[in-house]
Design a protein around this motif. Structure first.
Motif, PDB file in Angstrom:
ATOM      1  N   ARG A 139      21.852  21.383  -3.385  1.00 32.68           N
ATOM      2  CA  ARG A 139      20.779  22.086  -4.092  1.00 32.68           C
ATOM      3  C   ARG A 139      20.922  23.601  -3.928  1.00 32.68           C
ATOM      4  O   ARG A 139      20.782  24.360  -4.893  1.00 32.68           O
ATOM      5  CB  ARG A 139      19.416  21.638  -3.553  1.00 32.68           C
ATOM      6  CG  ARG A 139      18.223  22.256  -4.288  1.00 32.68           C
ATOM      7  CD  ARG A 139      16.926  22.005  -3.564  1.00 32.68           C
ATOM      8  NE  ARG A 139      16.814  22.753  -2.327  1.00 32.68           N
ATOM      9  CZ  ARG A 139      16.458  24.045  -2.263  1.00 32.68           C
ATOM     10  NH1 ARG A 139      16.194  24.729  -3.372  1.00 32.68           N
ATOM     11  NH2 ARG A 139      16.380  24.661  -1.089  1.00 32.68           N
ATOM     12  N   ILE A 140      21.228  24.028  -2.710  1.00 28.82           N
ATOM     13  CA  ILE A 140      21.388  25.455  -2.437  1.00 28.82           C
ATOM     14  C   ILE A 140      22.587  26.013  -3.201  1.00 28.82           C
ATOM     15  O   ILE A 140      22.512  27.084  -3.812  1.00 28.82           O
ATOM     16  CB  ILE A 140      21.532  25.689  -0.918  1.00 28.82           C
ATOM     17  CG1 ILE A 140      20.180  25.450  -0.236  1.00 28.82           C
ATOM     18  CG2 ILE A 140      22.057  27.091  -0.625  1.00 28.82           C
ATOM     19  CD1 ILE A 140      20.254  25.423   1.280  1.00 28.82           C
ATOM     20  N   ALA A 141      23.704  25.285  -3.182  1.00 31.31           N
ATOM     21  CA  ALA A 141      24.904  25.742  -3.890  1.00 31.31           C
ATOM     22  C   ALA A 141      24.645  25.862  -5.387  1.00 31.31           C
ATOM     23  O   ALA A 141      25.061  26.836  -6.030  1.00 31.31           O
ATOM     24  CB  ALA A 141      26.065  24.784  -3.630  1.00 31.31           C
ATOM     25  N   GLU A 142      23.939  24.888  -5.946  1.00 32.89           N
ATOM     26  CA  GLU A 142      23.649  24.920  -7.385  1.00 32.89           C
ATOM     27  C   GLU A 142      22.698  26.056  -7.735  1.00 32.89           C
ATOM     28  O   GLU A 142      22.856  26.717  -8.765  1.00 32.89           O
ATOM     29  CB  GLU A 142      23.059  23.577  -7.810  1.00 32.89           C
ATOM     30  CG  GLU A 142      24.084  22.436  -7.811  1.00 32.89           C
ATOM     31  CD  GLU A 142      23.444  21.060  -7.875  1.00 32.89           C
ATOM     32  OE1 GLU A 142      22.206  20.998  -8.078  1.00 32.89           O
ATOM     33  OE2 GLU A 142      24.165  20.059  -7.721  1.00 32.89           O
TER      34      GLU A 142
ATOM     35  N   GLU B  13      24.698  29.297  -7.710  1.00 32.09           N
ATOM     36  CA  GLU B  13      25.575  29.377  -8.878  1.00 32.09           C
ATOM     37  C   GLU B  13      24.778  29.720 -10.133  1.00 32.09           C
ATOM     38  O   GLU B  13      25.238  30.488 -10.994  1.00 32.09           O
ATOM     39  CB  GLU B  13      26.299  28.041  -9.068  1.00 32.09           C
ATOM     40  CG  GLU B  13      27.276  28.014 -10.228  1.00 32.09           C
ATOM     41  CD  GLU B  13      28.510  28.857  -9.987  1.00 32.09           C
ATOM     42  OE1 GLU B  13      28.980  29.497 -10.954  1.00 32.09           O
ATOM     43  OE2 GLU B  13      29.013  28.888  -8.842  1.00 32.09           O
ATOM     44  N   ALA B  14      23.570  29.176 -10.241  1.00 32.22           N
ATOM     45  CA  ALA B  14      22.765  29.384 -11.438  1.00 32.22           C
ATOM     46  C   ALA B  14      22.142  30.767 -11.513  1.00 32.22           C
ATOM     47  O   ALA B  14      21.898  31.290 -12.607  1.00 32.22           O
ATOM     48  CB  ALA B  14      21.662  28.329 -11.506  1.00 32.22           C
ATOM     49  N   THR B  15      21.894  31.387 -10.350  1.00 27.76           N
ATOM     50  CA  THR B  15      21.104  32.618 -10.357  1.00 27.76           C
ATOM     51  C   THR B  15      21.857  33.861  -9.911  1.00 27.76           C
ATOM     52  O   THR B  15      21.373  34.979 -10.127  1.00 27.76           O
ATOM     53  CB  THR B  15      19.875  32.461  -9.446  1.00 27.76           C
ATOM     54  OG1 THR B  15      20.312  32.185  -8.104  1.00 27.76           O
ATOM     55  CG2 THR B  15      18.978  31.338  -9.929  1.00 27.76           C
ATOM     56  N   GLN B  16      23.023  33.704  -9.294  1.00 23.24           N
ATOM     57  CA  GLN B  16      23.715  34.862  -8.722  1.00 23.24           C
ATOM     58  C   GLN B  16      25.098  35.026  -9.349  1.00 23.24           C
ATOM     59  O   GLN B  16      25.750  34.047  -9.712  1.00 23.24           O
ATOM     60  CB  GLN B  16      23.852  34.691  -7.199  1.00 23.24           C
ATOM     61  CG  GLN B  16      22.517  34.601  -6.478  1.00 23.24           C
ATOM     62  CD  GLN B  16      22.674  34.352  -4.994  1.00 23.24           C
ATOM     63  OE1 GLN B  16      23.769  34.463  -4.433  1.00 23.24           O
ATOM     64  NE2 GLN B  16      21.578  33.993  -4.327  1.00 23.24           N
TER      65      GLN B  16
END
Length: 299
Positions: free
Chosen positions: A203-206, A209-212
């Motif tokens: 969840r953290i990795a996704e 990836e989605a926001t940074q």
């Protein structure tokens, strides 16, 4: 530049006039007078004991939250490479992690040991040495929440172990001595289910990836969040999203990130950050404080 080539007893790698740009995420900046990659903590302690006390020393991890100015860094830059990144489980909730271990490696080792509570380190793009020094955090947690103790080598070469309570932690700050190097840390979580731990890491990795802008030359979060607000919101409201100076740009994906779009100099990157600070102060009356560390001499 002092000649350290004949330093007695050095077992690690000692490089003169070493380029630092390849070692930092921004891929910009000058050179170090000397780059020392110690073989182990004893090697580092012996090196620092023998080093002229007037010689400056600076630690370097992954270089993910760092601007190295174009004039370079005087003295010795100490980089804890893979040999100092070992991780071992001490008991069912505790890990001892070398200062060169990455946040991803630590969170993965915790998962493998069934230790929950360290998943947030998956979202910190740095090493143990760096995020222990600056009380790194992500996704609602910070190092102060999980640190038991830190093993450090002082500039004098003396080795010490400090409890978390002795580090004077506050938001993205510690009171570690300026030139001390964190060579290891003991971190404690809670017993957890490996599948659930992996799901939280995913969840953290996704989310990252989605926001940074992870696939750019960047330096992570540029400014600390002011009390009760978010730095990115203030930067956006001040009209700085996408703002450029030379090859440096405020990320359009996440405007608390600066990016090197090609061949930006560190001078341009830092100048852009200062221009953002000025505009936010003019618009909102809030003074943003740098989270990215800026080191070395201006060109």
């Amino acid at each position: 530049m002092a000649d350290l080539a004949e330093m007695p007893g050095v077992r690690g790698k000692l490089t003169p006039d070493a380029p630092l740009a390849p070692l930092v995420w921004f891929k910009a900046g000058g050179r170090a007078d000397w780059l020392f990659e110690p073989k182990d903590a004893d090697d580092l302690a012996e090196f620092l004991r023998a080093l002229d006390p007037a010689m400056p020393v600076m630690g370097l991890g992954l270089g993910s939250n760092l601007i190295v100015r174009d004039g370079g860094v005087r003295g010795v830059v100490v980089r804890l490479a893979k040999p100092m990144g070992a991780i071992e489980a001490i008991d069912e909730t505790t890990l001892r992690c070398g200062g060169g271990a990455s946040g991803i490696a630590v969170s993965s080792a915790a998962r493998d040991a069934g230790i929950a509570g360290l998943e947030f380190l998956r979202g910190i793009p740095g090493t143990v040495g760096g995020f222990v020094r600056m009380n790194g955090g992500a996704y609602g947690r910070e190092v102060a929440d999980v640190l038991v103790s830190a093993e450090i080598v002082l500039r004098s070469g003396e080795r010490r172990t400090l409890a978390c309570s002795e580090l004077g932690y506050s938001y993205r700050h510690s009171e570690l001595p300026e030139q001390a190097i964190v060579v290891a840390a003991t971190l404690r979580g809670t017993p957890g289910d490996k599948t659930a731990i992996q799901a939280e890491m995913d969840r953290i990795a996704e989310a990252r990836e989605a926001t940074q802008p992870l696939r750019t030359k960047t330096g992570g979060s540029t400014f600390k969040n002011p009390d009760g607000d978010k730095a990115w919101r203030l930067v956006d409201d001040a009209g700085c999203r996408g703002l450029t100076i030379g090859g440096a740009q405020v990320s359009e994906k996440h405007c608390n990130f600066l990016i090197n779009t090609g061949d930006a100099s560190s001078t341009e990157i830092e100048a852009l950050g200062e221009e953002v600070r000025r505009r936010v102060k003019d618009k909102a009356g809030v003074e943003l404080h740098w989270e990215i560390q800026r080191v070395g001499d201006r060109a």
